[in-house]
Design an enzyme around this catalytic site. Structure first.
Site, PDB file in Angstrom:
ATOM      1  N   GLY A  96       0.835  -1.076  -0.089  1.00  0.00           N
ATOM      2  CA  GLY A  96       0.065  -0.244   0.021  1.00  0.00           C
ATOM      3  C   GLY A  96       0.685   1.382   0.107  1.00  0.00           C
ATOM      4  O   GLY A  96       0.402   2.313  -0.163  1.00  0.00           O
ATOM      5  N   GLY A 130       0.031   6.164   1.227  1.00  0.00           N
ATOM      6  CA  GLY A 130       1.262   5.534   0.645  1.00  0.00           C
ATOM      7  C   GLY A 130       2.284   6.197   1.032  1.00  0.00           C
ATOM      8  O   GLY A 130       3.557   5.665   0.633  1.00  0.00           O
ATOM      9  N   ASP A 255       0.790 -11.757   6.590  1.00  0.00           N
ATOM     10  CA  ASP A 255       1.603 -10.887   5.650  1.00  0.00           C
ATOM     11  C   ASP A 255       2.960 -10.207   6.270  1.00  0.00           C
ATOM     12  O   ASP A 255       3.599  -9.782   5.344  1.00  0.00           O
ATOM     13  CB  ASP A 255       0.623  -9.700   5.383  1.00  0.00           C
ATOM     14  CG  ASP A 255       0.141  -8.919   6.400  1.00  0.00           C
ATOM     15  OD1 ASP A 255      -0.387  -9.209   7.457  1.00  0.00           O
ATOM     16  OD2 ASP A 255       0.648  -7.459   6.475  1.00  0.00           O
TER      17      ASP A 255
HETATM   18  P1  AMP Z   1       1.861  -3.187   8.284  1.00  0.00           P
HETATM   19  O1  AMP Z   1       1.066  -3.036   9.462  1.00  0.00           O
HETATM   20  O2  AMP Z   1       3.018  -2.261   8.132  1.00  0.00           O
HETATM   21  O3  AMP Z   1       2.226  -4.682   7.886  1.00  0.00           O
HETATM   22  O4  AMP Z   1       0.781  -2.713   6.769  1.00  0.00           O
HETATM   23  C1  AMP Z   1      -0.367  -3.568   6.693  1.00  0.00           C
HETATM   24  C2  AMP Z   1      -0.936  -2.980   5.487  1.00  0.00           C
HETATM   25  O5  AMP Z   1      -1.087  -1.639   5.370  1.00  0.00           O
HETATM   26  C3  AMP Z   1      -0.015  -3.147   4.184  1.00  0.00           C
HETATM   27  O6  AMP Z   1      -0.673  -3.591   3.065  1.00  0.00           O
HETATM   28  C4  AMP Z   1       0.571  -1.860   4.083  1.00  0.00           C
HETATM   29  O7  AMP Z   1       1.108  -1.600   2.631  1.00  0.00           O
HETATM   30  C5  AMP Z   1      -0.514  -0.929   4.485  1.00  0.00           C
HETATM   31  N1  AMP Z   1      -0.259   0.273   4.872  1.00  0.00           N
HETATM   32  C6  AMP Z   1       0.660   0.631   5.995  1.00  0.00           C
HETATM   33  N2  AMP Z   1       0.743   2.259   6.199  1.00  0.00           N
HETATM   34  C7  AMP Z   1       0.096   2.609   4.950  1.00  0.00           C
HETATM   35  C8  AMP Z   1      -0.115   3.782   4.311  1.00  0.00           C
HETATM   36  N3  AMP Z   1       0.466   5.068   4.920  1.00  0.00           N
HETATM   37  N4  AMP Z   1      -0.750   3.968   3.116  1.00  0.00           N
HETATM   38  C9  AMP Z   1      -1.107   2.880   2.402  1.00  0.00           C
HETATM   39  N5  AMP Z   1      -0.928   1.725   2.759  1.00  0.00           N
HETATM   40  C10 AMP Z   1      -0.569   1.416   4.053  1.00  0.00           C
HETATM   41 MG    MG Z   2       3.250  -5.460   6.647  1.00  0.00          MG
END
Ligand code: AMP
Ligand code: MG
Length: 490
Positions: A96, A130, A255
């Site tokens: 994301g 993003g 994930d």
């Molecule tokens: P994480 O908790 O870092 O594993 O992220 C979980 C999901 O949220 C993943 O698909 C990331 O790409 C998405 N994500 C986290 N932060 C953002 C953001 N600021 N913008 C878009 N997607 C995000």
């Molecule tokens: Mg992640």
């Protein structure tokens, strides 16, 4: 932004094998350019290992690459699709806020993913912007490099650039992009995605690709059973290593578990100071699902989800496939336990095995827990025979334990020097302690002063060297009424 040529001497040498996989597994897209990128930190040693020229990487052209403003020659950027169980709930996810530029071919002929994290919106961004903030990207840099120095498989950090663009969280923060590298970004969640949205043939293609990329050496009848077995072994080893250094990942969603066995995603992670299996740092982990002591169980749970994705490939007979999968996943705890016990013996200077070793180890850990002792420093005190430093070591319970340990050491027929040497190599002088990481980040982000951050990185780079300058970094934080908290989605 005018087009500029990236000097060939930089050493970019991309292959784009992931981009050859079935198209539903990714979306080809470029990162979103940013306003005014500036290089904050470059991992020169890592760059050299990848066949990249550090001096050229600092040029504007390559800072633009790290910022997503330029695409290096040969790269075919894409955002990967994946799914995942987040705190037990199945969700559609994907990169994301990241793009994979491609795979750099190293001088050794290995493939390394070069990913920009914080590089703008993708079709998988959901409601996110993003983007990423400077503090958390530097934090990932520090902790991933600290984990690498501890000898623990991990994604690495090649560079951080600031974007010159503010991002909105609870407050306005400076934006940044981390260049993350990994032996791949294939996750348990990638397989979940393929199993859910693809055909059996798609799943097979992903599995074949993964075997080719990560486990090409094996001999097997069924390649997919072999893949499952290897991933289970790799994760058992990884989680044991986390436990042995007191690392709490904090968000072990499927994930965030790689097929390669590398630690990934350093959002809410932190290291324990005092030994306590219930330690939770993440503000969103209210049930303690990913508590320090729960990590082996959660890993097994994730591996069961991985095994489920492979069921159609394990046998044509569904019941038989389930039996095979259960049998393999159940082996996780044995593997894990063996790794953990082997590691703990080393931490106590033990070369051979005795049946009572585990209770000796458990007794020590229980004493640490009961008397709220610092995990890392207790092992250091035993290594350097510095048990006069704290009243804990005068405690009769500890003295009784110490006597048993000394008798155990004597029985193995090794010299004191040999045991001391083993303990030095197995007990880090420093870990990335939360208060030290925070202090370095605060100076960097709020005062634009990177001196503490560079000092911390230097100290963390050789945890088993036991250097005088590491001493001050081994001090636990002052006791506080407000426990350390970490945050997701930073
Ligand atoms: P994480 O908790 O870092 O594993 O992220 C979980 C999901 O949220 C993943 O698909 C990331 O790409 C998405 N994500 C986290 N932060 C953002 C953001 N600021 N913008 C878009 N997607 C995000
Ligand atoms: Mg992640």
């Amino acid at each position: 932004m005018p087009q500029v040529q990236i000097p060939p001497r930089t050493g970019w040498n991309f292959k784009n094998t992931y981009a050859q996989l079935p198209e539903f597994l990714y979306t080809k897209l470029n990162p979103t350019p940013v306003k005014s990128p500036a290089l904050i930190i470059l991992n020169e040693k890592l760059a050299e290992d990848f066949g990249l020229d550090p001096a050229t990487l600092k040029n504007l052209e390559n800072v633009n690459v790290f910022a997503g403003n330029e695409i290096p020659p040969g790269a075919e950027p894409l955002a990967q699709a994946y799914a995942g169980h987040q705190f037990g709930h199945f969700t559609m996810l994907g990169d994301g806020r990241a793009v994979l530029l491609g795979e750099q071919i190293t001088p050794q002929g290995e493939l390394v993913d070069i990913q920009l994290k914080g590089s703008g919106k993708t079709p998988y961004s959901r409601r996110g912007d993003g983007r990423a903030a400077l503090g958390p990207m530097l934090r990932e840099y520090i902790i991933s490099e600290g984990m690498f120095a501890l000898g623990i498989p991990t994604t690495r950090s090649l560079a951080v650039v600031s974007t010159g663009q503010p991002i909105i969280r609870e407050t306005v923060l400076p934006g940044a992009i981390l260049t993350r590298t990994a032996s791949s970004h294939i996750r348990v969640g990638t397989f979940q995605y393929a199993a859910h949205f693809g055909t059996e043939e798609d799943l097979k293609i992903l599995a074949d690709y993964t075997i080719q990329r990560h486990y090409p050496q094996g001999e097997y009848d069924n390649p997919y059973l072999y893949l499952l077995q290897e991933v289970i072994k790799k994760q058992a080893s990884l989680i044991a290593q986390w436990m042995l250094v007191g690392f709490v990942h904090g968000v072990m969603n499927t994930d965030n578990m790689t097929i390669s066995g590398e630690t990934i995603d350093y959002g809410p992670c932190a290291f324990i100071d005092t030994y306590n299996l219930e330690t939770v740092f993440s503000s969103i982990d209210r049930q303690g699902r990913y508590a320090y002591g729960n990590q082996p169980y959660m890993a097994a749970w994730n591996l069961a989800r991985f095994a489920e994705t492979l069921l159609p490939l394990l046998s044509n007979d569904k019941d038989k496939a389930i039996k095979i999968a259960e049998f393999e996943v159940n082996k996780f705890f044995d593997f894990y336990h063996q790794h953990w016990l082997t590691g703990m013996r080393k931490k106590l200077g033990l070369f051979n095995e005795e049946p009572n070793d585990e209770s000796l180890i458990e007794d020590l850990l229980n004493l640490m827990e009961k008397h709220q002792q610092d995990y890392t420093n207790t092992f250091l005190a035993l290594t350097f025979n510095k048990t006069e430093d704290s009243p804990f070591y005068q405690n009769t319970e500890f003295l009784k334990w110490q006597k048993q340990w000394e008798q155990r050491l004597q029985r193995q027929g090794k010299s004191k020097e040999d045991s001391h040497h083993l303990m030095r190599k197995s007990n880090p002088a420093v870990i990335p302690r939360n208060h030290r990481v925070e202090e370095a980040l605060q100076k960097a982000v709020e005062e634009d002063d990177y001196s503490l951050l560079h000092k911390l990185l230097k100290v963390l780079a050789q945890p088993y060297a036991h250097l005088p300058e590491q001493k001050e970094y081994s001090t636990p934080p002052e006791p506080t009424s407000c426990p350390y908290r970490t945050f997701c989605g930073t």
